[in-house]
Enzyme design. Sequence first.
Site, PDB file in Angstrom:
ATOM      1  N   ILE A  38       0.827  -1.201   0.000  1.00 18.62           N
ATOM      2  CA  ILE A  38       0.000   0.000   0.000  1.00 18.62           C
ATOM      3  C   ILE A  38       0.865   1.256   0.000  1.00 18.62           C
ATOM      4  CG2 ILE A  38      -1.716   1.303   1.323  1.00 18.62           C
ATOM      5  CD1 ILE A  38      -2.804  -1.416   2.290  1.00 18.62           C
ATOM      6  N   THR A  64      -0.909  -7.876  -0.344  1.00 22.74           N
ATOM      7  CA  THR A  64       0.451  -7.350  -0.389  1.00 22.74           C
ATOM      8  C   THR A  64       1.460  -8.448  -0.081  1.00 22.74           C
ATOM      9  OG1 THR A  64       0.404  -6.755   1.953  1.00 22.74           O
ATOM     10  CG2 THR A  64      -0.389  -5.100   0.377  1.00 22.74           C
ATOM     11  N   TYR A  96      -0.818  -7.874  16.340  1.00 22.48           N
ATOM     12  CA  TYR A  96      -0.878  -6.881  15.258  1.00 22.48           C
ATOM     13  C   TYR A  96      -2.114  -6.001  15.411  1.00 22.48           C
ATOM     14  CZ  TYR A  96      -1.224  -4.875  10.578  1.00 22.48           C
ATOM     15  OH  TYR A  96      -1.334  -3.994   9.524  1.00 22.48           O
TER      16      TYR A  96
END
Length: 303
Positions: free
Chosen positions: A17, A208, A173
């Site tokens: 990104i 990604t 995370y």
Amino acid sequence: MSLTDRTVVVTGGTGGIGKEIARALAGLGARVIVTGRDPHRAATVVDELRVGTGNPAVDAVCADITRQRDLRALARAVTDRCGSLYALVNNAGVNPARRELTEDGVETAFAGNVLAPYLLTRLLLPALERTRRDGGGVARVVNTAGGVPRGRLDPDNLQAEKAFSGWVTDTQYNRSKLAMMAMTRTLAERVDAAGVAVVVAYPGHAHTEMNRSLPLGAYPRLLRPVVPLLKPLMPVLWGDAAAPARNAVRLVGATDAEARAAHAHYLGLRGRFAPWPAATDDPLVRERIWRMCERLTTATGPA
């Protein structure tokens, strides 16, 4: 919109990104500085973006955002090169598979996802404030959220001291991204909104390189048995990184009035303002996170 002669730093701008954010901003004429850990990859991306956008004002500074000495060197390099800074996009993220400590003695996800945007913003705040003083309008700080922005924040488990991963969405995370959002709310309260607008932008998901390479340990326990079955579907379900880059690009390219209106807000999917996650509402929790950031960064030098 035109960003000609505006300097923007995009952390994690050598892939995913962040690379698409940098590509779009370079296409709007901005002077873009991307950061990444690998010098060869950074040089390759700089060449790609220069050629692809026709904008020669794309450069890179190599830094590992989990290392505070790298963040301090990065801030010095940006200040020396540019003097004033129009926008800082804290996009880089870290999603380790297990609890590990950095060279500064900080849990890796907390270091990369919370301390890095905290410290780098504070170090670059004079350069951001200089934009306003020099007549360049309202500077912007865009902190990129990620993962699943829900769950709770336990002030005694911010560095996974008690548990690293839960059953559904309770991963380190996700917790660290929630902690970043809580930290950003406090940051927004402490800066002058007339000169610097501080915003959190949620990008959504993208297929990604970081997501492709996630080990099972980074997923919630309940999902781990089905991850091998879901991985072939992820390119279709998540798509590329161009669409998730739009929120950050929109905020950097906003007018001064739009930037002021966005200050201290959370921009959700499709560019719409959204309520802050409930976990970030408690002012005592936000204060605990801010004080922890202060303590963990003061040990390595002044912010």
